[in-house]
Motif scaffolding. Structure first.
Motif, mmCIF file in Angstrom:
data_model
loop_
_atom_site.group_PDB
_atom_site.id
_atom_site.type_symbol
_atom_site.label_atom_id
_atom_site.label_comp_id
_atom_site.label_asym_id
_atom_site.label_seq_id
_atom_site.Cartn_x
_atom_site.Cartn_y
_atom_site.Cartn_z
ATOM 1 N N THR A 50 0.911 -1.288 -0.063
ATOM 2 C CA THR A 50 -0.148 0.073 0.110
ATOM 3 C C THR A 50 0.796 1.352 -0.139
ATOM 4 O O THR A 50 0.489 2.197 -0.584
ATOM 5 N N ASN A 51 1.894 1.347 0.675
ATOM 6 C CA ASN A 51 3.093 2.336 0.766
ATOM 7 C C ASN A 51 3.462 2.613 -0.990
ATOM 8 O O ASN A 51 3.309 3.789 -1.303
ATOM 9 N N ASP A 111 2.964 6.791 6.081
ATOM 10 C CA ASP A 111 3.209 5.530 6.246
ATOM 11 C C ASP A 111 2.468 5.166 7.605
ATOM 12 O O ASP A 111 3.154 5.424 8.715
ATOM 13 N N SER A 143 -1.305 4.848 4.502
ATOM 14 C CA SER A 143 -1.375 3.454 4.498
ATOM 15 C C SER A 143 -1.763 3.003 5.890
ATOM 16 O O SER A 143 -0.833 3.439 6.725
ATOM 17 N N SER A 163 -3.437 -4.646 4.564
ATOM 18 C CA SER A 163 -3.128 -3.213 4.718
ATOM 19 C C SER A 163 -3.980 -2.505 3.890
ATOM 20 O O SER A 163 -4.560 -2.715 2.704
ATOM 21 N N LEU A 205 -5.082 1.195 1.927
ATOM 22 C CA LEU A 205 -4.722 2.487 1.504
ATOM 23 C C LEU A 205 -5.793 3.395 1.222
ATOM 24 O O LEU A 205 -6.831 2.897 0.818
#
Ligand code: PLP
Length: 375
Positions: free
Chosen positions: A63-64, A170, A210, A223, A225
């Motif tokens: 997601t980052n 993040d 994220s 995760s 986003l």
């Protein structure tokens, strides 16, 4: 091996209730956006984050990197990060690989967190052809368990906005920040509206974030986003290109949903346990080398003439062993009081061990090692 008090918070294990939630989950194909539990999780997280849209994906790294790739359009371009940032150091060089971007890794002038002045001094505003223009500022909260002051984040975001630069968080551990804030405001961690108001405020300065569901929160995988619909649609496209489109993701979404509902409220207690551990170690004579704001305790046993290896070995030798791999201890929703008490007892035992090196002598002869915060 006892998995419940370790060097990492990735070692949470799914509970029976979580696995039961998986059994009754929807079984549609998420690549075609046909899985109702995945869509419901995404809608819920977008609402809680105060953003238009959400994408549920396999990992925090994914997601980052999807967020960064989706913000960055065309080189030459650059991203500002803290020099310790996960996106910079621990994501296999993903920013260079996927986004063809230079990272400007800054060292906070206050030694703790980046300030608006640090960022201002590093901005590349695109008028000089020697430089790669700054398109994104990426911050991390918590960074190794330490809280990033929200007022500084807001100032950085105002500066970024002035110059049309995007902001990404993040938030692998933003749930810990949220738990701390819920407690500070006297809210109820078990109430979704309370968590929603806190998370919305924390994420307001960011265009995207994220949110890891599998670290302290205890989903087995996943995760999220969050960001604008345009950004998330673009990220969904890149996720497919990266091979991250997944089919029957419903059971994973159901387990993540369960973690938000049932594990998030436990984090306030996890943080109290971290403080209890830090206090106990301090009383035994250890140094605590970073602020214990949330769920991490960094310790140094050298004032007692002990090395970290001595401590790690003593914990590994317990009947119910504690697995540490250094001077970092990470607590999570499954860390038991007993594990913390065992650790403190070991520390007291080591401190009283006959024949150990003279503590004051060791401390004066050898300058204490600077503890490096990292992962
Ligand atoms: C763990 C972590 C990530 C990456 O998460 P994965 O799910 O392991 O890919 C990103 N940022 C921070 C700060 C992390 O701690």
């Amino acid at each position: 091996m006892r998995t419940l008090l370790t060097s990492g918070d990735t070692l949470t294990i799914p509970t029976d209730a979580q696995l039961t939630a998986a059994l009754t989950a929807s079984r549609g194909d998420d690549v075609y956006s046909e899985d109702s539990d995945t869509a419901a999780l995404e809608a819920r997280l977008a609402r809680m984050a105060g953003k238009e849209a959400c994408l549920f994906a396999a990992s925090g790294t994914m997601t980052n990197q999807l967020a960064i790739r989706s913000h960055m359009k065309q080189p030459p371009h650059s991203v500002i990060v803290d020099h310790r940032a996960h996106v910079h150091i621990y994501e296999a060089g993903g920013i260079a690989m996927f986004s063809q971007a230079t990272t400007h890794a800054l060292t906070p002038s206050n030694g703790a967190y980046l300030t608006v002045e640090d960022v201002r001094g590093a901005l590349q505003l695109g008028t000089n052809i020697h430089f790669a223009p700054t398109r994104l500022v990426c911050l991390e909260n918590t960074l190794s368990g330490t809280l990033f002051p929200q007022d500084e984040i807001v100032k950085i975001s105002e500066l970024a906005k002035e110059h049309g630069i995007a902001m990404h968080l993040d938030g692998a551990r933003v749930w810990n920040v949220a738990a701390n804030e819920v407690q500070g405001r006297g809210l109820d961690a078990g109430k979704e509206e309370d968590l929603t108001s806190v998370l919305t405020d924390l994420l307001a300065p960011f265009d995207s974030a994220s949110l890891c569901l599998s670290k302290g929160l205890g989903a087995p995988i996943g995760s999220a986003l969050v960001g604008s619909k345009e950004l998330v649609d673009r990220a969904r496209w890149f996720r497919k290109a990266f091979g991250g489109g997944w089919r029957q993701s419903g059971p994973l979404a159901a387990m993540a949903d369960h973690a938000i509902k049932h594990h998030f409220p436990r984090l306030v207690g996890t943080h109290a346990l971290a403080r209890r551990l830090a206090d106990g170690l301090k009383k035994a004579g250890f140094d605590i080398t970073a602020p214990v704001d949330t769920n991490m305790v960094f310790f140094d046993a050298s004032p007692l003439g002990l090395s970290n290896d001595d401590v790690v070995a003593a914990l590994a030798a317990l009947q119910d062993p504690i697995a540490l791999a250094g001077n970092r201890c990470v607590l999570h929703h499954q860390t038991s009081e007993k594990a913390v008490d065992d650790f403190i007892e070991v520390a007291n035992g080591l401190a009283e061990r006959p024949g150990r090196d003279d503590a004051s002598g060791a401390a004066t002869l050898e300058p204490r090692k600077r503890v490096k915060l990292g992962y």
